[in-house]
Design a protein around this motif. Sequence first.
Motif, short mmCIF file in Angstrom:
data_model
loop_
_atom_site.label_atom_id
_atom_site.label_comp_id
_atom_site.label_asym_id
_atom_site.label_seq_id
_atom_site.Cartn_x
_atom_site.Cartn_y
_atom_site.Cartn_z
N ALA A 168 1.61 -7.39 -3.11
CA ALA A 168 0.25 -7.76 -2.72
C ALA A 168 -0.04 -9.22 -3.07
CB ALA A 168 -0.77 -6.85 -3.41
N HIS A 169 0.44 -9.67 -4.22
CA HIS A 169 0.22 -11.07 -4.61
C HIS A 169 0.96 -12.00 -3.66
CE1 HIS A 169 0.06 -14.71 -7.09
NE2 HIS A 169 -0.98 -14.13 -7.68
N LEU A 170 2.16 -11.61 -3.25
CA LEU A 170 2.90 -12.41 -2.29
C LEU A 170 2.17 -12.46 -0.94
CD1 LEU A 170 5.41 -14.06 -1.59
CD2 LEU A 170 6.58 -11.92 -1.06
N ALA A 180 6.22 -8.97 -12.93
CA ALA A 180 6.49 -7.82 -12.06
C ALA A 180 7.75 -8.03 -11.23
CB ALA A 180 5.28 -7.57 -11.14
N GLU A 181 7.92 -9.25 -10.71
CA GLU A 181 9.12 -9.55 -9.93
C GLU A 181 10.37 -9.51 -10.79
OE1 GLU A 181 7.94 -13.29 -8.16
OE2 GLU A 181 7.64 -12.29 -6.23
N ALA A 182 10.22 -9.75 -12.08
CA ALA A 182 11.35 -9.69 -13.00
C ALA A 182 11.70 -8.25 -13.36
CB ALA A 182 11.05 -10.49 -14.26
N GLY A 183 10.92 -7.30 -12.83
CA GLY A 183 11.21 -5.89 -13.06
C GLY A 183 10.56 -5.31 -14.28
N ILE A 184 9.61 -6.00 -14.86
CA ILE A 184 8.92 -5.50 -16.05
C ILE A 184 7.83 -4.53 -15.58
CG2 ILE A 184 7.54 -6.13 -18.07
CD1 ILE A 184 9.00 -8.89 -17.94
N ALA A 185 8.09 -3.25 -15.76
CA ALA A 185 7.20 -2.20 -15.24
C ALA A 185 5.79 -2.27 -15.84
CB ALA A 185 7.82 -0.83 -15.48
N SER A 186 5.67 -2.75 -17.07
CA SER A 186 4.36 -2.81 -17.71
C SER A 186 3.51 -3.99 -17.21
CB SER A 186 4.51 -2.90 -19.23
OG SER A 186 5.19 -4.10 -19.57
N ALA A 187 4.05 -4.78 -16.28
CA ALA A 187 3.31 -5.95 -15.77
C ALA A 187 2.04 -5.55 -15.05
CB ALA A 187 4.21 -6.77 -14.84
N ALA A 191 0.80 -1.22 0.00
CA ALA A 191 0.00 0.00 0.00
C ALA A 191 0.84 1.27 0.00
CB ALA A 191 -0.93 0.00 1.21
N ALA A 192 2.11 1.15 0.32
CA ALA A 192 2.98 2.32 0.35
C ALA A 192 3.23 2.82 -1.07
CB ALA A 192 4.31 1.95 1.02
N PRO A 193 3.48 4.11 -1.21
CA PRO A 193 3.77 4.63 -2.55
C PRO A 193 4.97 3.91 -3.16
CG PRO A 193 3.46 6.43 -0.99
CD PRO A 193 3.49 5.15 -0.19
N GLY A 194 4.87 3.66 -4.43
CA GLY A 194 5.97 2.98 -5.12
C GLY A 194 5.54 2.61 -6.52
N ALA A 195 6.40 1.89 -7.20
CA ALA A 195 6.12 1.47 -8.57
C ALA A 195 4.96 0.47 -8.55
CB ALA A 195 7.36 0.82 -9.17
N PRO A 196 3.98 0.66 -9.43
CA PRO A 196 2.80 -0.21 -9.42
C PRO A 196 3.12 -1.69 -9.57
CG PRO A 196 2.42 1.67 -10.85
CD PRO A 196 3.86 1.72 -10.42
N HIS A 197 4.09 -2.03 -10.43
CA HIS A 197 4.40 -3.44 -10.61
C HIS A 197 4.98 -4.06 -9.34
CE1 HIS A 197 8.32 -1.71 -11.55
NE2 HIS A 197 8.87 -2.91 -11.41
N GLU A 198 5.74 -3.28 -8.59
CA GLU A 198 6.29 -3.78 -7.33
C GLU A 198 5.19 -3.92 -6.28
OE1 GLU A 198 9.39 -1.02 -6.39
OE2 GLU A 198 10.71 -1.80 -7.96
N ARG A 199 4.27 -2.98 -6.25
CA ARG A 199 3.14 -3.05 -5.32
C ARG A 199 2.27 -4.28 -5.63
NH1 ARG A 199 -0.10 1.36 -6.27
NH2 ARG A 199 -1.20 0.94 -4.35
N PHE A 200 2.07 -4.52 -6.95
CA PHE A 200 1.28 -5.68 -7.38
C PHE A 200 1.94 -6.98 -6.89
CE2 PHE A 200 0.08 -9.12 -10.17
CZ PHE A 200 -1.27 -8.91 -10.41
N ALA A 216 -4.57 -17.17 -8.76
CA ALA A 216 -3.85 -18.00 -9.74
C ALA A 216 -3.77 -17.27 -11.08
CB ALA A 216 -4.54 -19.35 -9.90
N SER A 217 -4.83 -16.56 -11.42
CA SER A 217 -4.82 -15.83 -12.70
C SER A 217 -3.80 -14.69 -12.71
CB SER A 217 -6.22 -15.30 -13.01
OG SER A 217 -6.55 -14.22 -12.15
N GLY A 218 -3.37 -14.24 -11.55
CA GLY A 218 -2.38 -13.17 -11.48
C GLY A 218 -0.96 -13.65 -11.28
N ALA A 219 -0.75 -14.96 -11.21
CA ALA A 219 0.59 -15.49 -10.93
C ALA A 219 1.61 -15.14 -12.02
CB ALA A 219 0.53 -17.00 -10.70
N ALA A 220 1.23 -15.25 -13.27
CA ALA A 220 2.17 -14.94 -14.36
C ALA A 220 2.50 -13.45 -14.35
CB ALA A 220 1.57 -15.35 -15.70
N ARG A 221 1.51 -12.63 -14.07
CA ARG A 221 1.74 -11.18 -13.99
C ARG A 221 2.69 -10.86 -12.83
NH1 ARG A 221 -2.99 -6.78 -14.29
NH2 ARG A 221 -2.92 -7.53 -16.41
N ARG A 222 2.51 -11.56 -11.70
CA ARG A 222 3.41 -11.36 -10.57
C ARG A 222 4.84 -11.73 -10.96
NH1 ARG A 222 4.03 -15.47 -5.93
NH2 ARG A 222 6.05 -14.82 -5.20
N ALA A 223 5.01 -12.82 -11.68
CA ALA A 223 6.35 -13.24 -12.11
C ALA A 223 6.99 -12.16 -12.99
CB ALA A 223 6.29 -14.57 -12.85
#
Length: 167
Positions: free
Chosen positions: A59-61, A118-125, A47-56, A109-116
């Motif tokens: 949250a998924h974790l 995002a964790e890889a640093g892809i900002a558009s995730a 919930a803290a301010p930051g890059a959306p993909h990192e926040r995503f 489960a539907s967001g698992a690939a997106r989380r991967a």
Amino acid sequence: MARSRSDVRPSPTSPGAWEVPPPARASAPPAAVELLAQARQGLVEAAAPGAPHERFATAHLAALRTAAAVLAVRGRPETSPRRRQRIRSAWEVLPEVAPELAEWSALFASGAARRARAEAGIASAAGEREADDLIRAAGMFLRIVERGLVLQPRLPAQPPRGHGRVG
């Protein structure tokens, strides 16, 4: 901190921040309680301010840790050799041990690939909206699990009979 256990919502005092329910009173095994605490902390971080993909991803974790708490309480070892050989995700196992959480499992489960991604640093995730939506969903999931595993409802204290009555 949240004023109520009933919701995770935007903080009125800190734009972009989210309020998270307070910790639950423990009645589940310590491992499950610790996973729920980690999930709660993850939601605070997401919930803290930051890059959306990192926040995503955060949250998924948090949702994954919440599912792990359920599996720590209700999960059973695989009995057939064939099933033991295959690695299965928490989202695949969760509906088997907690059918009431099947829809939540499908959502995360539907967001698992997106989380991967995002964790890889892809900002558009994930964008702001996806991150905010997932934070809300993970918060609701956490509350449902806490209520199911940890929280024990308490009835209000009743005064002894005859006390406090005018008569």
